[in-house]
Design an enzyme around this catalytic site. Structure first.
Site, PDB file in Angstrom:
ATOM      1  N   ARG A 240       9.814 -22.931  45.071  1.00 39.76           N
ATOM      2  CA  ARG A 240       8.837 -23.197  46.165  1.00 39.76           C
ATOM      3  C   ARG A 240       8.190 -24.257  45.761  1.00 39.76           C
ATOM      4  O   ARG A 240       7.867 -24.919  44.426  1.00 39.76           O
ATOM      5  CB  ARG A 240       7.632 -21.966  46.112  1.00 39.76           C
ATOM      6  CG  ARG A 240       8.059 -20.461  46.986  1.00 39.76           C
ATOM      7  CD  ARG A 240       8.437 -20.923  48.160  1.00 39.76           C
ATOM      8  NE  ARG A 240       8.868 -19.574  48.915  1.00 39.76           N
ATOM      9  CZ  ARG A 240       9.979 -19.213  49.266  1.00 39.76           C
ATOM     10  NH1 ARG A 240      10.932 -19.920  48.812  1.00 39.76           N
ATOM     11  NH2 ARG A 240      10.186 -18.114  49.825  1.00 39.76           N
ATOM     12  N   GLU A 269       5.116 -26.810  53.833  1.00 38.65           N
ATOM     13  CA  GLU A 269       6.023 -26.760  54.896  1.00 38.65           C
ATOM     14  C   GLU A 269       5.675 -26.568  56.346  1.00 38.65           C
ATOM     15  O   GLU A 269       4.984 -25.382  56.326  1.00 38.65           O
ATOM     16  CB  GLU A 269       7.189 -26.036  54.529  1.00 38.65           C
ATOM     17  CG  GLU A 269       7.964 -26.569  53.161  1.00 38.65           C
ATOM     18  CD  GLU A 269       9.115 -25.989  52.898  1.00 38.65           C
ATOM     19  OE1 GLU A 269       9.694 -25.023  53.376  1.00 38.65           O
ATOM     20  OE2 GLU A 269       9.613 -26.462  51.698  1.00 38.65           O
ATOM     21  N   HIS A 293      15.297 -27.281  52.458  1.00 37.48           N
ATOM     22  CA  HIS A 293      15.015 -25.839  52.213  1.00 37.48           C
ATOM     23  C   HIS A 293      16.131 -24.934  52.756  1.00 37.48           C
ATOM     24  O   HIS A 293      15.757 -23.991  53.497  1.00 37.48           O
ATOM     25  CB  HIS A 293      13.414 -25.539  52.740  1.00 37.48           C
ATOM     26  CG  HIS A 293      12.903 -24.345  51.964  1.00 37.48           C
ATOM     27  ND1 HIS A 293      11.649 -24.038  52.184  1.00 37.48           N
ATOM     28  CD2 HIS A 293      13.653 -23.267  51.235  1.00 37.48           C
ATOM     29  CE1 HIS A 293      11.477 -22.921  51.348  1.00 37.48           C
ATOM     30  NE2 HIS A 293      12.634 -22.451  50.639  1.00 37.48           N
TER      31      HIS A 293
END
Length: 329
Positions: A240, A269, A293
């Protein structure tokens, strides 16, 4: 009438979910574009279940005002955007897809390590510009490390870190880890060595992050820890973005404190153009490698995760206990 509020991509549900086992009289409310709590409550305030994107916020306001709600299920592994405590207070299950995409994320981790070591992005650009021979000569003289020659430090030792270690072992890498508790089985099976975090940063050639976001882990990788790393070291983050103080990483890369970073995730994000990591000095561009991601987003992982979501929804609708409960019920 049972209602399921789907707060994730409609196209993903259509592609990866087998809905043939869902009772015909159930109502599925696709709310991907419901962008406020009021809109959610107006469209589906009486829903029994929420199926949510792992980065979709499910607030206390929503939870407190959905009187029929029995289960909130994350599409992925992450669930930090869900107010799990509020759900617990109302006896609403919060579930995730723990370990469902561990192998997929581990593959992405290895990809970023190798791509940085082999200077993949820079080499591609140099070949495209007609400088293949110059690039080859320069890379040889600068030195290209093999993954098997590296001491890799894994920060966190959950399922993704274990799968990463399994994939690194055949390369011949020396493997160490830091975790808040020792993992004796993993140490014995995979030949892992436990090191305190600061020692891990000092000794390892590659630091790879595999932690959830908690108050204790947010900003864990900061200027102090980056300053302990070798100038030749690489930082890999497939966990993360919140784990890394991004301005500190910018400073470390710009000053040559570390050699590079491979990041599958940033914070926040979706990533905006003003993110400091997108605005490194030009001479640092090849020190940083991004992927969007996608570590855990393989076809096989999504099929497995969606199957678990619908199995848990059906279980709860039948008065049964779901699996992968994360809010202590």
């Amino acid at each position: 009438m049972t209602k399921v509020l789907i707060l994730t991509s409609t196209k993903r549900v259509e592609k990866f979910s087998d809905l043939s086992g869902i009772p015909k009289d159930w109502v599925l409310i696709f709310g991907e574009n419901l962008n406020t709590d009021d809109a959610v409550l107006q469209a589906a305030g009486d829903a029994d279940f929420i199926f949510a994107d792992a980065v979709r916020e499910i607030s206390k306001t929503v939870i407190d005002n959905m009187s029929n709600l029995k289960l909130i299920h994350s599409e992925g592994v992450g669930y930090n955007k869900i107010d799990s405590q509020s759900a617990k207070e109302k006896n609403i299950y919060v579930c995730n897809n723990t370990a469902a995409n561990s192998g997929a994320v581990a593959e992405q981790t290895i990809l970023l390590m190798l791509s940085l070591q082999r200077r993949l992005l820079e080499g591609d650009q140099l070949v495209r510009s007609g400088r293949q021979i110059q690039a080859k000569g320069s890379f040889i003289l600068d030195g290209i490390a093999e993954l098997g020659s590296c001491h890799v430090g894994l920060v966190g030792m959950g399922s993704i870190a274990i799968e990463t270690a399994k994939r690194l072992k055949p390369f011949g890498s020396q493997l160490s880890y830091f975790n808040r508790s020792r993992k004796n089985d993993a140490e014995n099976e995979l030949g892992l060595c436990y090191l305190p975090l600061e020692e891990l940063c000092k000794q390892c050639d590659i630091i790879s992050l595999h932690l959830p976001v908690t108050p204790e882990t947010t900003g864990l990788i900061n200027a102090k820890l980056l300053s302990l790393m070798k100038p030749s070291a690489l930082l890999i983050n497939t966990a993360r973005g919140e784990l890394v103080v991004q301005n500190d990483l910018v400073a470390a890369l710009s000053a040559g404190q570390i050699a590079g970073a491979g990041l599958d995730t940033l914070y926040p994000e979706p990533v905006m153009p003003d993110n400091p990591l997108l605005n490194l000095p030009e001479n640092c561009h090849y020190k940083l490698l991004f992927s969007p991601h996608i570590g855990g987003t393989t076809k096989q992982a999504f099929e497995k995760m969606h199957k678990t979501v619908w199995s848990n929804i059906l279980a709860v609708s039948n008065g049964e206990r779901p699996i992968n409960i994360v809010n202590g019920l």
